[in-house]
Motif scaffolding. Sequence first.
Motif, mmCIF file in Angstrom:
data_model
loop_
_atom_site.group_PDB
_atom_site.id
_atom_site.type_symbol
_atom_site.label_atom_id
_atom_site.label_comp_id
_atom_site.label_asym_id
_atom_site.label_seq_id
_atom_site.Cartn_x
_atom_site.Cartn_y
_atom_site.Cartn_z
ATOM 1 N N THR A 1 -3.564 -11.363 -13.975
ATOM 2 C CA THR A 1 -3.690 -12.697 -13.403
ATOM 3 C C THR A 1 -4.472 -13.601 -14.335
ATOM 4 O O THR A 1 -5.486 -13.216 -14.901
ATOM 5 C CB THR A 1 -4.394 -12.621 -12.031
ATOM 6 O OG1 THR A 1 -3.670 -11.728 -11.209
ATOM 7 C CG2 THR A 1 -4.461 -13.969 -11.383
ATOM 8 N N ALA B 1 -5.518 -7.480 -13.329
ATOM 9 C CA ALA B 1 -5.515 -7.416 -14.788
ATOM 10 C C ALA B 1 -4.558 -8.430 -15.395
ATOM 11 O O ALA B 1 -4.819 -8.975 -16.469
ATOM 12 C CB ALA B 1 -5.142 -6.012 -15.238
ATOM 13 N N ASP C 1 -4.883 -8.756 -5.201
ATOM 14 C CA ASP C 1 -5.258 -7.362 -5.013
ATOM 15 C C ASP C 1 -5.590 -6.739 -6.361
ATOM 16 O O ASP C 1 -5.432 -7.347 -7.416
ATOM 17 C CB ASP C 1 -4.163 -6.584 -4.284
ATOM 18 C CG ASP C 1 -2.832 -6.615 -5.012
ATOM 19 O OD1 ASP C 1 -2.757 -7.248 -6.086
ATOM 20 O OD2 ASP C 1 -1.874 -5.998 -4.519
ATOM 21 N N LYS C 2 -6.052 -5.517 -6.356
ATOM 22 C CA LYS C 2 -6.501 -4.861 -7.582
ATOM 23 C C LYS C 2 -5.370 -4.655 -8.576
ATOM 24 O O LYS C 2 -5.583 -4.694 -9.775
ATOM 25 C CB LYS C 2 -7.150 -3.517 -7.255
ATOM 26 C CG LYS C 2 -8.493 -3.638 -6.607
ATOM 27 C CD LYS C 2 -9.116 -2.275 -6.396
ATOM 28 C CE LYS C 2 -10.473 -2.410 -5.733
ATOM 29 N NZ LYS C 2 -11.106 -1.105 -5.545
ATOM 30 N N ALA C 3 -4.179 -4.454 -8.104
ATOM 31 C CA ALA C 3 -3.057 -4.211 -9.010
ATOM 32 C C ALA C 3 -2.712 -5.454 -9.811
ATOM 33 O O ALA C 3 -2.323 -5.365 -10.981
ATOM 34 C CB ALA C 3 -1.838 -3.738 -8.212
ATOM 35 N N GLU C 4 -2.865 -6.645 -9.222
ATOM 36 C CA GLU C 4 -2.528 -7.883 -9.919
ATOM 37 C C GLU C 4 -3.704 -8.440 -10.725
ATOM 38 O O GLU C 4 -3.528 -9.394 -11.472
ATOM 39 C CB GLU C 4 -2.087 -8.938 -8.904
ATOM 40 C CG GLU C 4 -0.854 -8.580 -8.121
ATOM 41 C CD GLU C 4 -0.564 -9.621 -7.048
ATOM 42 O OE1 GLU C 4 -1.335 -10.602 -6.954
ATOM 43 O OE2 GLU C 4 0.405 -9.452 -6.320
#
Length: 176
Positions: free
Chosen positions: A66, A64, A59-62
Motif C-alpha cells: 500500500t 506491504a 489489513d496486514k496482507a495489503e
Amino acid sequence: MSPNLTLAIMAGVLFGCGVTLLLSRSLTRALIGVLLMSNGVNMAFLVAAGPAGLPPIIDKAEAAATRIGADGISDPLPQAMVLTAIVITLAVTGFVLALAHRQWQLASTDDVADDAEDTRLQELAESNDLSGSDYTDTADPHALADDEEDALPPDPVTMADHDQIVPEDLDPEGAR
C-alpha cells in the motif's frame, strides 16, 4: 502534489481572527478566539496531509504493497493529530467556560479587569521610579554586600605584591 490554496488561506484567516479575538478582555470572545484558532490549526493539518486518498484502513496482507498519497491511502498521522487537537480543544473550552461563568457570578460581567498591582507596577516602570523596589542604591554595583562577611575577598591577582603569592595563600583550607 500541490496543496489546496483555498484551504490554506482559510486556515490563515481562521487563525488570524482567533488571535484577534483572543486578545479581547471578554472571556466569551477569548473562547471564540481559541475555538477559531483551533479550527484553523486543524485545517492547516489537513492541508499539510496532502491530497485525499482512500481510507487508511487496510489489513496486514495489503500493508506491504500500500502506498500513501494520491493513488493510495490517505496519511493517517494528520488525522490522528486533528483528532487529538479536537479533544484538547474540548477540554480548553470547558475550562474557559467555567472561568467565564465564575467571572459572571462574581462581577456580573465576563470582562477581565486590570489588576491593581499590575497597574501600579506599570506606572512605576513608565516613570522609571525605583521607590517600590528593594534595590535602592544604583551607584554601588556591590550594594547588597553591606557587611564585611558579605563582601567579596580581594582578588589575589590584582594585589600589589602579586610576586609573593604562594599557593597556600590561594587555598588556605587545603581543599585540593
